[in-house]
Enzyme design. Structure first.
Site, PDB file in Angstrom:
ATOM      1  CD  GLU A  85      10.746   2.701   0.531  1.00 45.36           C
ATOM      2  OE1 GLU A  85      10.471   1.505   0.440  1.00 45.36           O
ATOM      3  OE2 GLU A  85       9.967   3.603   0.165  1.00 45.36           O
ATOM      4  CB  SER A 127       2.780  -1.974  -2.364  1.00 46.42           C
ATOM      5  OG  SER A 127       2.692  -1.972  -0.978  1.00 46.42           O
ATOM      6  CB  SER A 137      12.869  -1.019  -4.960  1.00 49.47           C
ATOM      7  OG  SER A 137      12.055   0.120  -4.872  1.00 49.47           O
ATOM      8  NE  ARG A 153      13.409   2.242  -6.573  1.00 45.01           N
ATOM      9  CZ  ARG A 153      12.613   2.317  -7.633  1.00 45.01           C
ATOM     10  NH1 ARG A 153      12.993   2.995  -8.695  1.00 45.01           N
ATOM     11  NH2 ARG A 153      11.430   1.712  -7.634  1.00 45.01           N
TER      12      ARG A 153
HETATM   13  N1  LIG Z   1      -1.150 -10.268   5.516  1.00 48.49           N
HETATM   14  C1  LIG Z   1      -0.933  -9.596   4.371  1.00 48.49           C
HETATM   15  N2  LIG Z   1      -1.763  -8.588   4.023  1.00 48.49           N
HETATM   16  C2  LIG Z   1      -1.571  -7.892   2.891  1.00 48.49           C
HETATM   17  N3  LIG Z   1      -0.574  -8.152   2.018  1.00 48.49           N
HETATM   18  C3  LIG Z   1       0.284  -9.141   2.298  1.00 48.49           C
HETATM   19  C4  LIG Z   1       0.157  -9.898   3.501  1.00 48.49           C
HETATM   20  N4  LIG Z   1       1.162 -10.791   3.545  1.00 48.49           N
HETATM   21  C5  LIG Z   1       1.887 -10.629   2.434  1.00 48.49           C
HETATM   22  N5  LIG Z   1       1.372  -9.633   1.668  1.00 48.49           N
HETATM   23  C6  LIG Z   1       1.948  -9.218   0.372  1.00 48.49           C
HETATM   24  O1  LIG Z   1       3.017  -8.360   0.678  1.00 48.49           O
HETATM   25  C7  LIG Z   1       2.904  -7.135  -0.043  1.00 48.49           C
HETATM   26  C8  LIG Z   1       3.465  -6.012   0.802  1.00 48.49           C
HETATM   27  O2  LIG Z   1       4.826  -6.301   1.039  1.00 48.49           O
HETATM   28  P1  LIG Z   1       5.759  -5.387   1.947  1.00 48.49           P
HETATM   29  O3  LIG Z   1       5.226  -5.337   3.323  1.00 48.49           O
HETATM   30  O4  LIG Z   1       7.138  -5.896   1.763  1.00 48.49           O
HETATM   31  O5  LIG Z   1       5.626  -4.014   1.194  1.00 48.49           O
HETATM   32  P2  LIG Z   1       5.144  -2.558   1.673  1.00 48.49           P
HETATM   33  O6  LIG Z   1       6.224  -2.006   2.536  1.00 48.49           O
HETATM   34  O7  LIG Z   1       3.776  -2.615   2.235  1.00 48.49           O
HETATM   35  O8  LIG Z   1       5.104  -1.826   0.250  1.00 48.49           O
HETATM   36  P3  LIG Z   1       6.091  -0.722  -0.356  1.00 48.49           P
HETATM   37  O9  LIG Z   1       7.495  -1.127   0.053  1.00 48.49           O
HETATM   38  O10 LIG Z   1       5.895  -0.820  -1.830  1.00 48.49           O
HETATM   39  O11 LIG Z   1       5.681   0.561   0.261  1.00 48.49           O
HETATM   40  C9  LIG Z   1       1.434  -7.010  -0.350  1.00 48.49           C
HETATM   41  O12 LIG Z   1       1.216  -6.218  -1.482  1.00 48.49           O
HETATM   42  C10 LIG Z   1       1.022  -8.452  -0.553  1.00 48.49           C
HETATM   43  O13 LIG Z   1       1.291  -8.872  -1.863  1.00 48.49           O
HETATM   44  C1  LIG Z   2       7.526   3.554  -4.236  1.00 47.23           C
HETATM   45  C2  LIG Z   2       8.180   2.418  -3.481  1.00 47.23           C
HETATM   46  C3  LIG Z   2       9.699   2.648  -3.413  1.00 47.23           C
HETATM   47  C4  LIG Z   2       7.616   2.445  -2.048  1.00 47.23           C
HETATM   48  O1  LIG Z   2       8.190   1.448  -1.268  1.00 47.23           O
HETATM   49  C5  LIG Z   2       7.870   1.036  -4.098  1.00 47.23           C
HETATM   50  O2  LIG Z   2       6.522   0.783  -4.049  1.00 47.23           O
HETATM   51  C6  LIG Z   2       8.361   0.919  -5.548  1.00 47.23           C
HETATM   52  O3  LIG Z   2       9.536   0.754  -5.763  1.00 47.23           O
HETATM   53  N1  LIG Z   2       7.459   0.970  -6.546  1.00 47.23           N
HETATM   54  C7  LIG Z   2       7.795   0.817  -7.959  1.00 47.23           C
HETATM   55  C8  LIG Z   2       7.969   2.162  -8.617  1.00 47.23           C
HETATM   56  C9  LIG Z   2       8.615   2.017 -10.004  1.00 47.23           C
HETATM   57  O4  LIG Z   2       9.854   2.007 -10.079  1.00 47.23           O
HETATM   58  O5  LIG Z   2       7.886   1.894 -10.976  1.00 47.23           O
END
Ligand SMILES: Nc1ncnc2c1ncn2[C@@H]1O[C@H](COP(=O)(O)OP(=O)(O)OP(=O)(O)O)[C@@H](O)[C@H]1O
Ligand SMILES: CC(C)(CO)[C@@H](O)C(=O)NCCC(=O)O
Length: 500
Positions: free
Chosen positions: A198, A307, A310, A322
């Site tokens: 990713e 969510s 990073s 990272r």
């Molecule tokens: N329509 C939506 N529904 C839910 N969350 C949303 C929405 N639009 C924006 N967000 C925000 O975006 C965040 C998710 O962002 P993003 O899609 O970049 O990460 P992700 O790929 O789901 O998470 P990660 O990379 O940590 O696995 C949610 O936690 C929320 O704060």
């Molecule tokens: C676990 C990932 C990389 C998934 O996208 C992301 O949610 C993240 O970077 N979380 C924070 C983890 C940490 O460094 O505490």
């Protein structure tokens, strides 16, 4: 399109990191650098420069790439909260392809490009659509689609019902979900996931999209942009020596021996700063969005707020690591907001926050000091303790849902800003690029980050933002389409021969 971006991808115009002699680096920084160097190996992933160069070509479409995989071309990022799907719609379809194009393929294209909503939760971000981009020598349009990752099951059903599963046997996917849902893809639709890391995908996507879109990178200019930037030239103002009881014996001793030991950095015009409470809508509404030329990007800090968060140090397209992260990210904001306000969507939470006032929830420096804590440059309007007022039953009774939502945004944003700032100064980096869907429809956080980066670094750090916020991982994945792994599904004849 800007050619120099392509050179950037080739690292030709990439600025080299400043070569600082080791003995001029303060000990703590030198130690951090050693630690981060030790971390480099597991985190550093090589990205192919040829790939980046190929995709950034600004030349007219090259002759058809016979090695190119068959359409449709997708990249998918299955994240912890949202799944992002990027679909490439070719502009010119050549005769050979037209003849070959199946009804299924036409239906998929029509379905994806003519709708902006898919079922209850799937959305196409029409405003982000990129026309006239080039991928593998093909011109076309990129479409940006998202849906909650909790709906992956429904997506698979849809893929099956649209006949996509009969056409494609491999999907290029990244994000944690590419691992978590791999078996479901095989079981439900007999599609293989070709997985890409990713963070590799994220950086490839950022560089590509920035290369294709001159308006991609921007910043939020404060009303008094020049004044803020002049902070960096401010010399420190001495204050009387530190009293009290510092924790470390060495600090105590040196401080005791030197009346000038302890000092703070005063902004040039403290009164001006005080007259603009950083968190009030009145102050933040004066920020103006301006384009930023990101043509010489390196080095930069990339802070992806999904969510979780990073933090990456990017020195060149094929050189990054990272450096940090935090679990207090967009998922935390949404989770806490739902708990505290009863809201049920990100959009609702952000709209609530826009009309709230966090100062009824947070304890400010002035709530503790009665004014500024000037000695250490802490203005009275600064949050001293996030949610610090909420231990009082009386105050809890008075607080509104909007105030709680705003305090949640401010808490999460300031914490990310603080981590980003520390990482940037440890790594000696000036440009901090924030991305991820937490910033979607969320100018409040972007302005708070801009203020925090600039104020706490006295103008040395610049917060930058990207138009396509959370889609870079999916784009990076799309760029890695590889014909060796990506075949049309072939119907098997009874005699075992493949037939299209
Ligand atoms: N329509 C939506 N529904 C839910 N969350 C949303 C929405 N639009 C924006 N967000 C925000 O975006 C965040 C998710 O962002 P993003 O899609 O970049 O990460 P992700 O790929 O789901 O998470 P990660 O990379 O940590 O696995 C949610 O936690 C929320 O704060
Ligand atoms: C676990 C990932 C990389 C998934 O996208 C992301 O949610 C993240 O970077 N979380 C924070 C983890 C940490 O460094 O505490």
């Amino acid at each position: 399109m800007r050619l120099h971006r392509c050179e950037g991808c080739l690292a030709a115009c990439g600025r080299q990191r400043r070569a600082t002699p080791l003995n001029t680096i303060p000990r703590a920084i030198a130690r951090t650098k050693l630690i981060s160097k030790a971390r480099v190996a597991p985190y550093t992933q090589k990205m192919s420069k040829e790939n980046c160069a190929k995709t950034c070509e600004d030349a007219p479409p090259t002759p058809p790439d016979n090695d190119a995989p068959p359409m449709p071309w997708f990249g998918m990022d299955i994240g912890g909260t949202l799944t992002k799907l990027v679909y490439f719609e070719p502009r010119e379809t050549n005769r050979r392809e037209l003849d070959k194009e199946t009804e299924v393929l036409k239906n998929i294209r029509r379905y994806l490009t003519r709708n902006s909503a898919y079922g209850k939760t799937g959305r196409r971000d029409v405003h982000l659509q990129m026309d006239n981009v080039t991928i593998r020598g093909r011109r076309g349009t990129l479409h940006f689609i998202r849906f909650p990752t909790s709906e992956v099951g429904a997506f698979l059903q849809l893929a099956r019902s649209k006949g996509m599963a009969d056409l494609v046997n491999t999907i290029y996917a990244t994000g944690g979900g590419a691992y978590k849902f791999e078996e479901d893809f095989i079981k439900e639709v007999n599609m293989r996931l070709s997985k890409m890391d990713e963070l590799d995908a994220l950086i490839a996507g950022v560089l590509y999209v920035d290369c294709m879109n001159a308006q991609e990178c921007y910043y939020w200019a404060p009303p008094d942009e020049c004044a803020v930037h002049s902070h960096r030239y401010t010399t420190h103002a001495s204050v009387p020596r530190l009293g009290g009881a510092p924790l470390i014996a060495g600090v105590l001793y040196v401080d005791c021996m030197n009346a000038q030991e302890c000092y703070y950095w005063a902004p040039p015009d403290e009164c001006a700063v005080h007259s603009h409470p950083p968190y009030s809508e009145a102050a933040l509404s004066q920020y103006v969005r301006k384009p930023f030329d990101f043509s010489s990007p390196y080095p930069f800090l990339l802070v992806n707020i999904g969510s979780g968060v990073s933090v990456l140090v990017v020195n060149a397209p094929d050189d990054y690591y990272r450096v940090s992260g935090t679990s207090l990210g967009g998922g935390t904001f949404l989770g806490l907001c739902c708990l505290l306000t009863g809201c049920s969507s990100f959009e609702e939470a952000i709209a609530l926050a826009a009309s709230g006032d966090n100062t009824t929830v947070d304890k400010l420096v002035r709530d503790i000091y009665g004014g500024d804590y000037a000695r250490f440059g802490l203005p009275g309007d600064l949050v001293a303790s996030s949610f610090g007022q909420m231990c009082s039953a009386e105050r809890r009774a008075k607080v509104s849902r909007a105030d709680l939502a705003r305090a949640t945004v401010v808490t999460i944003t300031n914490n990310i800003g603080s981590i980003a700032r520390l990482c940037a100064s440890n790594e000696n980096i000036e440009r901090v690029v924030f991305c991820g869907n937490f910033l979607r429809v969320n100018p409040l956080s972007m302005k708070l980050l801009s203020y925090a980066m600039s104020y706490w670094s006295r103008g040395a750090l610049k917060a930058l933002f990207l138009e396509h916020e959370g889609y870079f991982g999916a784009v990076g994945c799309l760029l890695h389409l590889d014909s060796n792994n990506h075949n049309h599904r072939r119907k098997q004849n009874p005699d075992g021969n493949a037939d299209r």
